[in-house]
Design an enzyme around this catalytic site. Structure first.
Site, PDB file in Angstrom:
ATOM      1  N   LEU A   1       0.811  -1.213   0.000  1.00 48.93           N
ATOM      2  CA  LEU A   1       0.000   0.000   0.000  1.00 48.93           C
ATOM      3  C   LEU A   1       0.842   1.260   0.000  1.00 48.93           C
ATOM      4  CD1 LEU A   1      -2.957  -0.874   2.366  1.00 48.93           C
ATOM      5  CD2 LEU A   1      -2.965  -0.716  -0.106  1.00 48.93           C
ATOM      6  N   CYS A   2       1.909   1.238  -0.780  1.00 48.72           N
ATOM      7  CA  CYS A   2       2.675   2.467  -0.887  1.00 48.72           C
ATOM      8  C   CYS A   2       3.031   2.707  -2.354  1.00 48.72           C
ATOM      9  CB  CYS A   2       3.914   2.447   0.004  1.00 48.72           C
ATOM     10  SG  CYS A   2       4.780   0.913   0.003  1.00 48.72           S
ATOM     11  N   GLY A   3       2.048   2.553  -3.195  1.00 49.05           N
ATOM     12  CA  GLY A   3       2.233   2.859  -4.607  1.00 49.05           C
ATOM     13  C   GLY A   3       3.228   1.921  -5.266  1.00 49.05           C
TER      14      GLY A   3
END
Lengths: 302, 133
Positions: free
Chosen positions: A90-92
């Site tokens: 969940l950090c691109g």
């Protein structure tokens, strides 16, 4: 036409997703500040260490007797890639970028007839590389339980690395990590760890003349113990420092990436809620209109 | 020539100390040595031990380090230490307990690498305890 209840449910679910992404964004922002501070605090040590190594190396009588960590094994058949990634997703594209760079490098090295080994630091890197290069992963360290990275957390990694080098398991070691450039930009960086890239003598003197006010004008240092032994102690230490620094940078970059991507997610969720609400209202209107028509035409028929 | 020595103590986590001092004594790899203003350029590895700062003003004057490096150049002294603890902040009781624990570990350690590590740990802790006295 979608039914009203379904639409309402979807709006509620997107709203709660938005709340979560919003919260994650704020947490990442708070963590980012801390991580950035830690990365900045580690800079003086790394800089001074670099300066010391440059100075010792420049005064080395000859490179032939220097420790193998500095000059290498004389071959470059076996490459070890040290891959630093995050523990969470969940950090691109943060983890994907590193993984993609490592995959590309691995293929290139393989095509050149070299052997490649992978050393993963961080869960996501191991997960991403397992599928294609599972048999190449020789070591995997997770820092999942580490809340605030401290220098002692690096020691096992650095020790393992020197042990592998001493055992002749690899010739060249390259570090892959996300450097923190700014809050909106992280740069995949590769850095050769072993053999150590010694700064050029010229570069060092130029730096002295420019940046260092205490230029010694070529004063000769006294070394204790003598140059080679000192370098033998300094270089392994420097490797730990470089790993430490890269982990801190990667930590800051991770939070920055998460912040941006969660910000995007929050905005997307907002757009989605708007369009869903619009559909919901239209549908409601349509139903009311339909009911009215039914009543009116019923009354007219009488 | 300056009559003070710019002393900096840096750990990987942060810049711990930056003061002007009269003299600083350090545990060098090949024997303890002191540095005063005007010292010849020197680079030395340090073993575990205590750094003693004289005339450092406000800052702490005795700091324990677990090994590191010192660089002396032009009235400036930089010490790179992996771990540094101000001696006055050390907790005797806590240290004694850690020494006891490390000793237990040593007696239970198998031959070879494990034993060597345990021995090192006991040595470092005892050095710390000695400094705390």
């Amino acid at each position: 036409m979608a039914n009203l209840k379904e639409l309402k449910n979807r709006i509620t679910s997107v709203t709660s997703t938005q709340k979560i992404t919003k919260a994650m964004q704020m947490v990442a922002a708070a963590k980012l500040r801390r991580a950035q501070e830690a990365a900045e605090n580690s800079r003086p040590y790394a800089q001074r260490m670099e300066r010391m190594i440059a100075s010792v190396a420049a005064n080395l009588p000859s490179l032939d007797t220097a420790p193998p960590l500095v000059v290498g094994t004389g071959k470059d058949d076996v490459h070890l890639l040290l891959v630093v990634t995050a523990e969470r997703g969940l950090c691109g594209a943060f983890n994907t970028n590193i993984i993609r760079a490592v995959q590309k490098e691995t293929r290139a090295l393989r095509d050149a007839g070299k052997t490649v080994k992978l050393f993963c630091v961080g869960r996501k890197g191991q997960e991403g590389l397992r599928r294609d290069f599972g048999d190449l992963i020789v070591e995997y360290v997770t820092l999942r339980d580490v809340k605030q990275l401290s220098f002692s957390d690096i020691r096992p990694i650095a020790e393992k690395l020197s042990q592998m080098f001493t055992d002749g398991e690899f010739d060249v070691c390259t570090l892959y990590f996300n450097a923190f450039k700014s809050v909106i930009s992280q740069v995949v960086t590769d850095q050769q760890l072993i053999p150590v890239k010694l700064p050029e003598a010229e570069a060092e003197s130029a730096e002295n003349a420019g940046g260092d006010a205490d230029d010694l004008g070529g004063a000769i240092y006294e070394y204790e113990p003598e140059e080679n032994d000192l370098l033998g102690v300094l270089v392994p230490r420097n490797i730990s420092v470089q790993i430490y620094r890269s982990l801190l940078e990667s930590g800051a970059a991770e939070q920055a990436a998460r912040m941006t991507s969660m910000d995007n997610a929050t905005r997307n969720a907002g757009d989605m809620i708007d369009s869903l609400t619009l559909t919901y209202n239209r549908t409601r209107q349509a139903i009311i209109t339909k009911e009215l028509i039914e009543i009116v035409s019923g009354a007219e028929a009488l | 020539m300056a009559d003070k020595l710019a002393f900096e103590l840096v750990s990987p986590d942060r810049l711990l100390m930056s003061v002007e001092a009269d003299s600083v004594a350090m545990p060098g790899m090949e024997g303890d040595f002191g540095v005063m203003p005007g010292h010849a350029p020197l680079m030395s590895a340090l073993r575990a031990g205590v750094i003693q700062v004289e005339g450092g003003g406000e800052g702490p004057d005795r700091i324990y380090i677990a090994g590191g490096f010192a660089e002396v150049a032009a009235d400036r002294l930089t010490v790179l230490a992996e771990e540094a603890i101000v001696v006055d902040d050390m907790d005797r009781a806590d240290l004694e307990q850690r020494v006891a624990e490390a000793n237990d570990e040593l007696s239970g350690a198998a031959e070879g690498e494990e034993r060597r590590l345990a021995e090192g740990k006991v040595g470092v802790l005892q050095e710390m305890l000695g400094a705390a006295r």
